[in-house]
Motif scaffolding. Structure first.
Motif, short mmCIF file in Angstrom:
data_model
loop_
_atom_site.label_atom_id
_atom_site.label_comp_id
_atom_site.label_asym_id
_atom_site.label_seq_id
_atom_site.Cartn_x
_atom_site.Cartn_y
_atom_site.Cartn_z
N VAL A 1 0.85 -1.20 0.00
CA VAL A 1 0.00 0.00 0.00
C VAL A 1 0.88 1.25 0.00
CG1 VAL A 1 -1.62 1.37 1.38
CG2 VAL A 1 -2.01 -1.08 1.08
N HIS A 2 1.93 1.22 0.80
CA HIS A 2 2.85 2.35 0.87
C HIS A 2 3.54 2.56 -0.48
CE1 HIS A 2 6.77 4.31 1.84
NE2 HIS A 2 6.00 5.04 2.63
N ASP A 3 3.99 1.47 -1.10
CA ASP A 3 4.66 1.57 -2.41
C ASP A 3 3.71 2.13 -3.47
OD1 ASP A 3 6.91 0.54 -1.26
OD2 ASP A 3 6.63 -1.49 -2.04
N LEU A 4 2.46 1.64 -3.45
CA LEU A 4 1.50 2.09 -4.44
C LEU A 4 1.11 3.55 -4.20
CD1 LEU A 4 0.11 0.91 -6.89
CD2 LEU A 4 -1.83 0.29 -5.45
N SER A 5 1.03 3.94 -2.94
CA SER A 5 0.76 5.34 -2.60
C SER A 5 1.85 6.25 -3.15
CB SER A 5 0.65 5.52 -1.08
OG SER A 5 -0.43 4.79 -0.56
N ASN A 6 3.10 5.80 -3.00
CA ASN A 6 4.22 6.58 -3.53
C ASN A 6 4.15 6.69 -5.05
OD1 ASN A 6 5.30 7.09 -1.02
ND2 ASN A 6 6.71 5.35 -1.08
N ARG A 7 3.79 5.60 -5.72
CA ARG A 7 3.66 5.62 -7.18
C ARG A 7 2.60 6.62 -7.59
NH1 ARG A 7 3.12 0.72 -11.10
NH2 ARG A 7 3.07 2.56 -12.41
N PHE A 8 1.46 6.59 -6.92
CA PHE A 8 0.36 7.48 -7.26
C PHE A 8 0.77 8.94 -7.12
CE2 PHE A 8 -3.55 9.81 -6.08
CZ PHE A 8 -4.29 9.61 -7.23
N SER A 9 1.38 9.28 -5.99
CA SER A 9 1.78 10.67 -5.75
C SER A 9 2.93 11.11 -6.64
CB SER A 9 2.15 10.87 -4.28
OG SER A 9 3.25 10.05 -3.92
#
Length: 218
Positions: free
Chosen positions: A57-65
Motif C-alpha cells: 500500500v505504501h509503495d502504491l501510494s508513492n507511485r500514485f503521488s
C-alpha cells in the motif's frame, strides 16, 4: 492496635488477590491477564506486515503521488471544481482505472477563515465533489473508501488569512479490495508493479521478414 490489625488485613487480602490472579493465570489461556482488548488490532497489524500488504500500500501510494497530481484546489468558500481541477481529476481517474484492485480516500481541507465547524463541513463538500466527478470518469464509488474532512486543521501554509493552497482535496491510496481475485491470491506485487511488468513485454509478437530474405535462404 486495631489500626495495625486493619492495615495487616488489607495487605493480606491484597496479597491473596495477587496470588489468586497468578493462580488463575496458570490454568487460564495464555495472555488472558495481559490482553487489554487491543490484541486484535496488534494481530491485524502483524498480519498486514507479514503478508506485505502494508508495504505494498505504501509503495502504491508513492507511485500514485509520484506519477499523478493528487491535489486539486478550490476558490474561497467554494466546493465547485474549476477546469484545472477537472483536468487533474481526469488524470487521476486514468491512473485509478489501471488498478481495479485498489481503494482510495479523498481528504478535504480548507483555509483558516471561518469557524472550525463550518470549515469541516466545507472540506467534506469538497471531498464529495471530487468523488462525484471521479464517478463520472468510470470509477466506482465503492472504491472511494471514505470521504474525510480535516477542515482547517492541516494547512500547507500556516496563515489565518485566505490561502488557496490550503483550500484543497487530496486523493490517496488507502488499501486493497479484499474480494478481488489477485488480492485473495496475495499478488500484491503484481498489482503495484503492473505497468513495469507490461512494459517489459515486446511491442508485438509478429516476426518481421525483410524483403528478399526468403530467396537468400534458398
Amino acid at each position: 492496635m486495631k489500626h495495625l490489625l486493619a492495615t495487616a488485613g488489607i495487605v493480606a487480602l491484597t496479597a491473596c488477590s495477587q496470588q489468586g490472579e497468578v493462580y488463575r493465570s496458570y490454568f487460564s489461556e495464555a495472555g488472558s491477564l495481559v490482553d487489554g482488548g487491543n490484541f486484535g488490532n496488534a494481530n491485524m497489524n502483524n498480519q498486514l506486515v507479514m503478508t506485505g500488504e502494508r508495504g505494498y500500500v505504501h509503495d502504491l501510494s508513492n507511485r500514485f503521488s509520484d506519477e499523478v497530481l493528487s491535489t486539486v484546489n478550490f476558490a474561497f468558500n467554494s466546493a465547485q471544481l474549476d477546469e484545472t481541477a477537472r483536468d487533474t481529476l481526469r488524470t487521476q481517474a486514468t491512473w485509478i482505472r489501471q488498478f481495479p484492485e485498489v481503494r482510495f480516500k479523498v481528504y478535504g481541507h480548507t483555509d483558516a477563515v471561518g469557524s472550525e465547524g463550518y470549515n469541516k463541513r466545507l472540506g467534506l463538500r469538497r471531498a464529495q465533489a471530487v468523488v462525484a466527478y471521479l464517478s463520472t470518469q468510470g470509477i466506482s464509488r465503492s472504491r472511494l473508501e471514505a470521504l474525510v474532512s480535516f477542515g482547517e486543521t492541516q494547512p500547507l501554509i500556516v496563515t489565518q488569512g485566505r490561502e488557496r493552497r490550503n483550500r484543497r482535496t487530496v486523493t490517496e491510496v488507502s488499501g486493497f479490495i479484499k474480494s478481488h481475485p489477485m488480492v485473495m491470491d496475495g499478488k500484491y506485487a503484481e498489482v503495484v508493479y503492473r505497468e513495469y511488468i507490461e512494459s517489459a513485454k515486446p511491442a508485438s509478437d509478429l516476426i518481421i521478414v525483410k524483403e528478399g530474405s526468403a530467396s537468400e535462404s534458398n
